[in-house]
Design a protein around this motif. Structure first.
Motif, PDB file in Angstrom:
ATOM      1  N   MET A  84       0.851  -1.169   0.000  1.00 12.96           N
ATOM      2  CA  MET A  84       0.000   0.000   0.000  1.00 12.96           C
ATOM      3  C   MET A  84       0.899   1.233   0.000  1.00 12.96           C
ATOM      4  N   ASP A  85       0.709   2.076  -1.000  1.00 11.62           N
ATOM      5  CA  ASP A  85       1.512   3.287  -1.044  1.00 11.62           C
ATOM      6  C   ASP A  85       0.824   4.408  -0.253  1.00 11.62           C
ATOM      7  N   ASN A  86       1.513   5.531  -0.109  1.00  8.80           N
ATOM      8  CA  ASN A  86       0.999   6.646   0.693  1.00  8.80           C
ATOM      9  C   ASN A  86      -0.307   7.212   0.145  1.00  8.80           C
ATOM     10  N   LYS A  87      -0.445   7.236  -1.177  1.00  8.19           N
ATOM     11  CA  LYS A  87      -1.671   7.755  -1.790  1.00  8.19           C
ATOM     12  C   LYS A  87      -2.859   6.861  -1.425  1.00  8.19           C
ATOM     13  N   GLN A  88      -2.665   5.554  -1.531  1.00  6.62           N
ATOM     14  CA  GLN A  88      -3.735   4.611  -1.182  1.00  6.62           C
ATOM     15  C   GLN A  88      -4.052   4.688   0.305  1.00  6.62           C
ATOM     16  N   LEU A  89      -3.018   4.812   1.110  1.00 10.21           N
ATOM     17  CA  LEU A  89      -3.196   4.932   2.553  1.00 10.21           C
ATOM     18  C   LEU A  89      -4.054   6.148   2.881  1.00 10.21           C
ATOM     19  N   ALA A  90      -3.735   7.270   2.267  1.00 12.68           N
ATOM     20  CA  ALA A  90      -4.497   8.505   2.499  1.00 12.68           C
ATOM     21  C   ALA A  90      -5.942   8.353   2.032  1.00 12.68           C
ATOM     22  N   GLU A  91      -6.140   7.691   0.912  1.00 12.71           N
ATOM     23  CA  GLU A  91      -7.488   7.515   0.381  1.00 12.71           C
ATOM     24  C   GLU A  91      -8.326   6.610   1.284  1.00 12.71           C
ATOM     25  N   VAL A  92      -7.743   5.533   1.761  1.00 14.27           N
ATOM     26  CA  VAL A  92      -8.463   4.635   2.662  1.00 14.27           C
ATOM     27  C   VAL A  92      -8.834   5.375   3.943  1.00 14.27           C
ATOM     28  N   ALA A  93      -7.884   6.123   4.492  1.00 11.06           N
ATOM     29  CA  ALA A  93      -8.148   6.877   5.717  1.00 11.06           C
ATOM     30  C   ALA A  93      -9.284   7.877   5.507  1.00 11.06           C
ATOM     31  N   LYS A  94      -9.280   8.528   4.366  1.00 13.73           N
ATOM     32  CA  LYS A  94     -10.330   9.504   4.055  1.00 13.73           C
ATOM     33  C   LYS A  94     -11.696   8.824   3.932  1.00 13.73           C
ATOM     34  N   ILE A  95     -11.733   7.718   3.204  1.00 15.11           N
ATOM     35  CA  ILE A  95     -12.996   6.987   3.009  1.00 15.11           C
ATOM     36  C   ILE A  95     -13.566   6.524   4.340  1.00 15.11           C
ATOM     37  N   LEU A  96     -12.707   6.009   5.213  1.00 16.80           N
ATOM     38  CA  LEU A  96     -13.158   5.456   6.486  1.00 16.80           C
ATOM     39  C   LEU A  96     -13.317   6.510   7.582  1.00 16.80           C
ATOM     40  N   GLY A  97     -12.687   7.663   7.388  1.00 16.06           N
ATOM     41  CA  GLY A  97     -12.740   8.694   8.417  1.00 16.06           C
ATOM     42  C   GLY A  97     -11.897   8.343   9.633  1.00 16.06           C
ATOM     43  N   VAL A  98     -10.767   7.690   9.376  1.00 13.05           N
ATOM     44  CA  VAL A  98      -9.841   7.313  10.444  1.00 13.05           C
ATOM     45  C   VAL A  98      -8.473   7.902  10.139  1.00 13.05           C
ATOM     46  N   SER A  99      -7.577   7.815  11.097  1.00 13.18           N
ATOM     47  CA  SER A  99      -6.236   8.349  10.888  1.00 13.18           C
ATOM     48  C   SER A  99      -5.407   7.413  10.006  1.00 13.18           C
ATOM     49  N   GLU A 100      -4.483   7.997   9.285  1.00 17.17           N
ATOM     50  CA  GLU A 100      -3.565   7.190   8.475  1.00 17.17           C
ATOM     51  C   GLU A 100      -2.725   6.289   9.376  1.00 17.17           C
ATOM     52  N   ASP A 101      -2.404   6.778  10.572  1.00 16.61           N
ATOM     53  CA  ASP A 101      -1.608   5.986  11.507  1.00 16.61           C
ATOM     54  C   ASP A 101      -2.320   4.695  11.906  1.00 16.61           C
ATOM     55  N   SER A 102      -3.650   4.772  12.044  1.00 13.81           N
ATOM     56  CA  SER A 102      -4.383   3.564  12.447  1.00 13.81           C
ATOM     57  C   SER A 102      -4.296   2.496  11.372  1.00 13.81           C
ATOM     58  N   ILE A 103      -4.191   2.911  10.129  1.00 13.01           N
ATOM     59  CA  ILE A 103      -4.059   1.951   9.028  1.00 13.01           C
ATOM     60  C   ILE A 103      -2.612   1.497   8.898  1.00 13.01           C
ATOM     61  N   SER A 104      -1.691   2.422   9.044  1.00 20.19           N
ATOM     62  CA  SER A 104      -0.268   2.083   8.953  1.00 20.19           C
ATOM     63  C   SER A 104       0.136   1.033   9.972  1.00 20.19           C
ATOM     64  N   ALA A 105      -0.525   1.038  11.132  1.00 24.39           N
ATOM     65  CA  ALA A 105      -0.183   0.105  12.211  1.00 24.39           C
ATOM     66  C   ALA A 105      -0.621  -1.325  11.904  1.00 24.39           C
ATOM     67  N   MET A 106      -1.455  -1.483  10.896  1.00 19.82           N
ATOM     68  CA  MET A 106      -1.982  -2.815  10.577  1.00 19.82           C
ATOM     69  C   MET A 106      -0.954  -3.630   9.801  1.00 19.82           C
ATOM     70  N   ASP A 107      -1.102  -4.948   9.882  1.00 23.95           N
ATOM     71  CA  ASP A 107      -0.134  -5.805   9.200  1.00 23.95           C
ATOM     72  C   ASP A 107      -0.352  -5.783   7.684  1.00 23.95           C
ATOM     73  N   ASP A 108       0.634  -6.273   6.979  1.00 20.99           N
ATOM     74  CA  ASP A 108       0.619  -6.217   5.513  1.00 20.99           C
ATOM     75  C   ASP A 108      -0.553  -6.976   4.905  1.00 20.99           C
ATOM     76  N   GLU A 109      -0.986  -8.054   5.550  1.00 26.21           N
ATOM     77  CA  GLU A 109      -2.119  -8.818   5.037  1.00 26.21           C
ATOM     78  C   GLU A 109      -3.354  -7.917   4.894  1.00 26.21           C
ATOM     79  N   ILE A 110      -3.626  -7.134   5.907  1.00 28.68           N
ATOM     80  CA  ILE A 110      -4.790  -6.245   5.892  1.00 28.68           C
ATOM     81  C   ILE A 110      -4.589  -5.128   4.867  1.00 28.68           C
ATOM     82  N   LYS A 111      -3.424  -4.515   4.881  1.00 31.74           N
ATOM     83  CA  LYS A 111      -3.165  -3.413   3.946  1.00 31.74           C
ATOM     84  C   LYS A 111      -3.214  -3.894   2.496  1.00 31.74           C
ATOM     85  N   ASN A 112      -2.693  -5.083   2.230  1.00 34.38           N
ATOM     86  CA  ASN A 112      -2.749  -5.631   0.866  1.00 34.38           C
ATOM     87  C   ASN A 112      -4.189  -5.929   0.457  1.00 34.38           C
TER      88      ASN A 112
END
Length: 96
Positions: free
Chosen positions: A1-29
Motif C-alpha cells: 500500500m503506497d501513501n496515496k492509497q493509505l491517504a485515500e483509505v483513511a479519508k474513506i473510512l474517516g480514520v487516521s492514516e496511523d491507524s491503518i499504517s499500524a496494521m499488518d501487511d495482510e490487511i493493507k494488501n
C-alpha cells in the motif's frame, strides 16, 4: 500500500492514516485489492468499497489488539488468529 492509497483509505473510512499504517501487511494488501476489484461508478459502488474497507479495518484493529493479548497472556498471536472471528472479537471487546 503506497501513501496515496493509505491517504485515500483513511479519508474513506474517516480514520487516521496511523491507524491503518499500524496494521499488518495482510490487511493493507487486502485494502489495496479492494480498489483493484471494484470500479467506483455510482453510490452503490462507493458503499461496497466503504463496507469492504471498513470490515478490513475492523479486522486489522482486532489483530492489533490480539497482539497485545498475546504479549499479556503468553498465547501466541498465531493461535489467537486461528480462532474464529467471533471469538477474536469476544477476546478483544469483552476481556481486554
Amino acid at each position: 500500500m503506497d501513501n496515496k492509497q493509505l491517504a485515500e483509505v483513511a479519508k474513506i473510512l474517516g480514520v487516521s492514516e496511523d491507524s491503518i499504517s499500524a496494521m499488518d501487511d495482510e490487511i493493507k494488501n487486502s485494502m489495496t485489492a479492494v480498489f483493484e476489484q471494484v470500479a467506483v461508478k455510482n453510490d452503490e459502488d462507493k458503499k461496497a468499497v466503504f463496507e469492504a474497507l471498513d470490515n478490513l479495518w475492523q479486522k486489522g484493529s482486532i489483530y492489533i489488539e490480539l497482539s497485545e493479548v498475546a504479549k499479556s497472556t503468553g498465547i501466541t498471536t498465531e493461535t489467537l488468529r486461528s480462532l474464529d472471528y467471533e471469538t477474536q472479537q469476544t477476546i478483544v471487546y469483552d476481556i481486554v
